[in-house]
Write an enzyme that holds these catalytic residues in place. Structure first.
Site, PDB file in Angstrom:
ATOM      1  N   ASP A  92       0.680   4.768  15.513  1.00 16.19           N
ATOM      2  CA  ASP A  92       1.210   4.048  14.352  1.00 16.19           C
ATOM      3  C   ASP A  92       2.488   4.697  13.831  1.00 16.19           C
ATOM      4  O   ASP A  92       2.875   4.485  12.693  1.00 16.19           O
ATOM      5  CB  ASP A  92       0.148   3.982  13.243  1.00 16.19           C
ATOM      6  CG  ASP A  92      -0.325   5.369  12.799  1.00 16.19           C
ATOM      7  OD1 ASP A  92       0.105   6.370  13.407  1.00 16.19           O
ATOM      8  OD2 ASP A  92      -1.111   5.447  11.844  1.00 16.19           O
TER       9      ASP A  92
ATOM     10  N   SER B 244      -4.784  10.955  17.588  1.00 19.83           N
ATOM     11  CA  SER B 244      -3.477  11.246  16.991  1.00 19.83           C
ATOM     12  C   SER B 244      -2.527  11.816  18.045  1.00 19.83           C
ATOM     13  O   SER B 244      -1.642  12.595  17.730  1.00 19.83           O
ATOM     14  CB  SER B 244      -3.662  12.232  15.834  1.00 19.83           C
ATOM     15  OG  SER B 244      -4.443  13.336  16.260  1.00 19.83           O
TER      16      SER B 244
ATOM     17  N   LYS C 291       0.868  -1.175   0.000  1.00 21.14           N
ATOM     18  CA  LYS C 291       0.000   0.000   0.000  1.00 21.14           C
ATOM     19  C   LYS C 291       0.900   1.218   0.000  1.00 21.14           C
ATOM     20  O   LYS C 291       1.813   1.323   0.824  1.00 21.14           O
ATOM     21  CB  LYS C 291      -0.909   0.007   1.234  1.00 21.14           C
ATOM     22  CG  LYS C 291      -1.826   1.228   1.239  1.00 21.14           C
ATOM     23  CD  LYS C 291      -2.916   1.144   2.306  1.00 21.14           C
ATOM     24  CE  LYS C 291      -2.396   1.523   3.676  1.00 21.14           C
ATOM     25  NZ  LYS C 291      -3.499   1.623   4.647  1.00 21.14           N
TER      26      LYS C 291
ATOM     27  N   ASN D  92     -13.409  12.799  24.362  1.00 21.77           N
ATOM     28  CA  ASN D  92     -12.538  13.272  23.284  1.00 21.77           C
ATOM     29  C   ASN D  92     -11.864  14.576  23.698  1.00 21.77           C
ATOM     30  O   ASN D  92     -12.440  15.392  24.421  1.00 21.77           O
ATOM     31  CB  ASN D  92     -13.318  13.475  21.985  1.00 21.77           C
ATOM     32  CG  ASN D  92     -12.379  13.628  20.788  1.00 21.77           C
ATOM     33  OD1 ASN D  92     -11.374  12.927  20.686  1.00 21.77           O
ATOM     34  ND2 ASN D  92     -12.682  14.556  19.901  1.00 21.77           N
TER      35      ASN D  92
ATOM     36  N   GLN E 289     -11.667   8.160  12.088  1.00 17.21           N
ATOM     37  CA  GLN E 289     -11.507   6.720  12.218  1.00 17.21           C
ATOM     38  C   GLN E 289     -12.296   6.140  13.402  1.00 17.21           C
ATOM     39  O   GLN E 289     -12.736   4.986  13.367  1.00 17.21           O
ATOM     40  CB  GLN E 289     -10.009   6.412  12.345  1.00 17.21           C
ATOM     41  CG  GLN E 289      -9.641   4.958  12.268  1.00 17.21           C
ATOM     42  CD  GLN E 289     -10.038   4.271  10.971  1.00 17.21           C
ATOM     43  OE1 GLN E 289      -9.876   4.808   9.885  1.00 17.21           O
ATOM     44  NE2 GLN E 289     -10.597   3.069  11.093  1.00 17.21           N
TER      45      GLN E 289
END
Ligand code: NAD
Length: 321
Positions: free
Chosen positions: A222, A199, A67, A160, A139
């Site tokens: 990630d 994030s 990818k 959040n 996401q």
């Protein structure tokens, strides 16, 4: 070469198809039948973009490819297109000839949601009732929808960093006729399952926010430097991951491992639980944590499934290449 454009993916890939593909490829990785290539991720010095490649080979599913793509932070404001952009290329493992090109944007969202759901199926307590969300971005909605489809929860709670985004989680809960409550981070102790999808580059929650017996899927980290949960929780929980090499370098365990608080031998593959070579959850009180770093083989497995369905349905096009 078979081409399946981004615009066709929503009509082809169902959540159960994505779940099956991801569960199978985690099992294949753990059995040693499939492996990921080292990840390349570069700040290209243009448009503040991060661009890279995730690839691998699954000898059982016979998927070979990569990818290519990344994150363009100004796409939405400047051009009205989403910031994450990617495309998957599949190759014939017998000849090396390119076999397919598949739009990778929705696919990435669905394969990532499938990963946390596979972890819930195999590691959460069967009597889990309260689903806790940390994060409410693009996401997070996919993660929540997939989780609610995987397990019968009775209530959703959410926190959040930007509380004005929480209604998007309430909308997903409503799709399943479930109540939604905004929670404080301390209020996360009510949750039986927690998914974090942010994030963040600094720990948001830790052992004080998580009750015994909870299953957590940490999905946001990630990249080197990112972090969602405090190392005290990494030390306390039993850790599972998609791939140990990624977890300790760019995943949620990178900080605890670098600090010598956790060894890579203490981190187990979710695929081993799926294969039955690891027992998984050992007690009702154990805290289990899945570090979902996102591996190239997930993308390849889901893409291979998309190409198969697209061909059967006559969607997409064959080009002589
Ligand atoms: P997004 O920009 O839509 O949402 C970001 C989320 O993080 C929002 O909930 C926002 O409020 C929160 N946030 C922002 N700054 C924060 C801070 N300082 N502290 C705490 N929370 C903060 O992004 P997205 O598409 O939802 O993706 C979220 C993250 O998941 C990204 O970092 C992305 O790289 C990562 N991701 C991981 C995988 C995987 O396979 N593991 C796959 C896709 C995306």
């Amino acid at each position: 070469m078979y081409i399946v454009p981004e615009s066709a993916i929503a009509d082809i890939l169902t959540r159960p198809d994505a779940f099956d593909a991801v569960e199978k490829v985690f099992a294949a990785m753990s059995a040693g039948d499939a492996y990921n290539f080292p990840v390349i991720r570069e700040a290209i010095g243009h448009e503040e973009a991060l661009y890279g490649f995730k690839g691998g080979f699954d000898g059982v599913g016979k998927s070979l490819g990569l990818k290519a793509g990344g994150y363009w932070p100004h796409n939405l404001e400047k051009r009205g297109i989403i910031n994450h952009q990617s495309t998957v290329f599949l190759f014939d493992p017998d000849t090396g000839k390119v076999a397919a090109m598949v739009g990778g944007n929705l696919l990435t969202a669905l394969r990532t949601a499938a990963a946390s759901s596979v972890s819930i199926k195999h590691l959460a307590r069967k009597d889990a009732k309260v689903m806790g969300m940390i994060g409410a971005g693009h996401q997070a909605k996919f993660q929540l929808r997939h989780a609610l489809e995987t397990h019968n929860f009775e209530k959703v709670i959410g926190w959040n960093y930007h509380p004005e985004m929480l209604p998007s989680l309430a909308e997903v809960a409503a799709e399943f006729d479930l109540p939604f409550e905004a929670a404080s981070l301390k209020g996360m102790v009510e949750a039986d399952v927690v998914i974090s999808m942010t994030s963040s580059f600094n720990p948001i929650f830790g052992a004080a926010h998580i009750s015994d017996g909870t299953h957590i899927a940490c999905m946001g980290t990630d990249t080197v430097g990112k972090q969602e949960c405090d190392t005290d929780l990494i030390v306390k929980a039993t850790i599972f991951t998609d791939e140990v090499a990624q977890s300790v370098t760019l995943g949620e365990t990178q900080h605890a491992v670098a600090a010598g608080l956790k060894s890579r031998d203490d981190i187990f593959e979710l695929g081993a639980v799926i294969n039955g070579t690891h027992a998984g959850r050992k007690s009702e009180n154990e805290i289990t944590l899945f570090d979902g770093t996102g591996v190239g083989l997930q993308d390849l497995a889901v893409s291979a499934s998309i190409v198969e369905i697209a061909k059967a349905k006559g969607i997409g096009m064959e080009v002589d290449f």
